[in-house]
Design a protein around this motif. Structure first.
Motif, mmCIF file in Angstrom:
data_model
loop_
_atom_site.group_PDB
_atom_site.id
_atom_site.type_symbol
_atom_site.label_atom_id
_atom_site.label_comp_id
_atom_site.label_asym_id
_atom_site.label_seq_id
_atom_site.Cartn_x
_atom_site.Cartn_y
_atom_site.Cartn_z
ATOM 1 N N LEU A 122 0.828 -1.204 0.000
ATOM 2 C CA LEU A 122 0.000 0.000 0.000
ATOM 3 C C LEU A 122 0.861 1.252 0.000
ATOM 4 O O LEU A 122 1.861 1.338 0.725
ATOM 5 N N TYR A 123 0.462 2.230 -0.819
ATOM 6 C CA TYR A 123 1.024 3.569 -0.757
ATOM 7 C C TYR A 123 -0.070 4.492 -0.252
ATOM 8 O O TYR A 123 -1.083 4.685 -0.927
ATOM 9 N N LYS A 124 0.107 5.014 0.953
ATOM 10 C CA LYS A 124 -0.902 5.874 1.580
ATOM 11 C C LYS A 124 -2.284 5.241 1.519
ATOM 12 O O LYS A 124 -3.289 5.887 1.210
ATOM 13 N N GLY A 125 -2.334 3.941 1.767
ATOM 14 C CA GLY A 125 -3.593 3.216 1.835
ATOM 15 C C GLY A 125 -4.108 2.692 0.511
ATOM 16 O O GLY A 125 -5.125 1.993 0.485
ATOM 17 N N GLN A 126 -3.442 3.031 -0.592
ATOM 18 C CA GLN A 126 -3.886 2.582 -1.912
ATOM 19 C C GLN A 126 -2.951 1.513 -2.435
ATOM 20 O O GLN A 126 -1.731 1.602 -2.299
ATOM 21 N N GLN A 127 -3.531 0.497 -3.062
ATOM 22 C CA GLN A 127 -2.738 -0.609 -3.574
ATOM 23 C C GLN A 127 -1.804 -0.141 -4.689
ATOM 24 O O GLN A 127 -2.236 0.547 -5.621
#
Length: 359
Positions: A156-161
């Protein structure tokens, strides 16, 4: 049934339905289930991650002579498809903060090559690149971004896959990846129309006609229904695999960071890696080769960090932008055994061998 063991069920269903070719329920469901898992509109199951990169480049309109920016610190499979389409790779250095493409070097590259047609980003060893900064740069120049997330499914990058932030994302299900179909890949995008075209290209570009008719160049790139069944079963245990990989990394870091000259791959506050491989650098009296050879004598496999592509004989003619960060990581890096089947005893054995070198 527990999450383990679904692979055989899905494979049996494929045999029972007599759909074992590159078409069938497993393929359709694997694409839907992975899209749902990563939060993307559409996905196409393909024969490899390399095929997925190739199709992403073709979808992005890359053709003969087109420049594509690509990190130098990655496996050759990232850059090879640029050549397939007649493109020209320009390699970009890494930074120490992420081990991935350096945004500052990327800016320099844009000034030197304002006519660039696409940017390939890699999430090395499951570590997210600095996607916020990279996307701002690429959007400023209106250039599409392809994420090579072959090693980072579940990161995850800042909660995004990872794989869903750029215009296109690719995943690999090769035998050494965090989940596997033995061989396979997936291309994902929110551009449903483009992925529909990829699905067409990847099935030999067969036109809608009673007879076999082809108006475009096609590719035999679709995943088989059998392998897609394996992928559906594997996807159910992805979160467990990520947790196990994290435990492996944290064990190594806790046990070995206290040794002089050892640093582990960086984990930033905005990054939740899948820890596909646990990698470290050696800056002291012990060389990576000494560590690898000592482990090898104990029948323990380890690997160097990827050799930068601009140092590879095949790619030496292409331009490189940056400093020596990628070369330093290659010179100083070691990838430790990181398989999710490792026991506590296996981990202790690896650590004990490395500690003995220091003694």
């Amino acid at each position: 049934m527990s999450d383990e063991g679904y692979e055989k069920q899905y494979i049996q269903e494929a045999f029972d339905s007599n759909w074992i070719a590159p078409v069938g329920e497993n393929i359709e469901q694997f694409e839907k289930e992975l899209s749902l898992k990563v939060g993307c509109s559409s996905a196409v199951a393909l024969s490899s991650g390399t095929a997925a990169i190739h199709m992403a480049l073709k979808a992005a309109g890359i053709g003969k002579g087109d420049i594509v920016f690509c990190p130098t610190l990655t496996f050759a499979a990232t850059a090879n498809p640029i050549i397939y389409e007649g493109g020209v790779p320009v390699f970009i250095d890494s930074n120490k903060e992420t081990w991935n493409i350096d945004p500052k070097a990327l800016e320099v590259a844009f000034h030197k090559y304002p006519n660039v047609k696409a940017v390939l980003v890699v999430h090395l060893y499951g570590l997210s690149a600095d996607m916020g900064t990279i996307m701002r740069i690429c959007q400023k120049y209106n250039v599409p971004v392809i994420e090579d997330a072959a090693e980072s499914l579940g990161t995850l990058y800042k909660g995004q896959q990872t794989g869903t932030i750029g215009d296109y994302g690719i995943y690999s299900f090769n035998g050494n990846k965090i989940i596997t179909t033995s061989g396979g890949g997936m291309l994902v995008s929110n551009n449903v129309e483009k992925l529909s075209k990829v699905r067409f290209w990847s099935t030999q570009s067969r036109d809608t006609a009673r007879h076999y008719q082809h108006s475009e160049l096609g590719f035999n790139y679709r995943m088989s229904n059998i392998l897609a069944g394996i992928g559906r079963g594997q996807l159910k245990v992805l979160d467990q695999r990520v947790a196990k990989k994290r435990n492996i990394f944290e064990y190594y870091k806790n046990e070995l960071s206290k040794l002089s000259g050892i640093e582990f791959m960086p984990v930033n506050e905005w990054n939740e890696p899948n820890y596909w491989l646990s990698a470290m650098t050696l800056n002291g009296k012990v060389s990576p080769l000494e560590i690898m050879e000592t482990l090898e004598r104990e029948n323990i496999e380890s690997r160097p960090v990827w050799k930068p592509l601009h140092m590879q004989p095949f790619f030496s003619e292409f331009d490189y932008i940056g400093g020596n960060t990628a070369e330093s990581l290659f010179d100083q890096g070691v990838c430790l055994p990181s398989d999710t089947k490792m026991t506590d005893g296996d981990l202790e054995r690896v650590v004990d061998v490395i500690k003995e070198v220091w003694r």
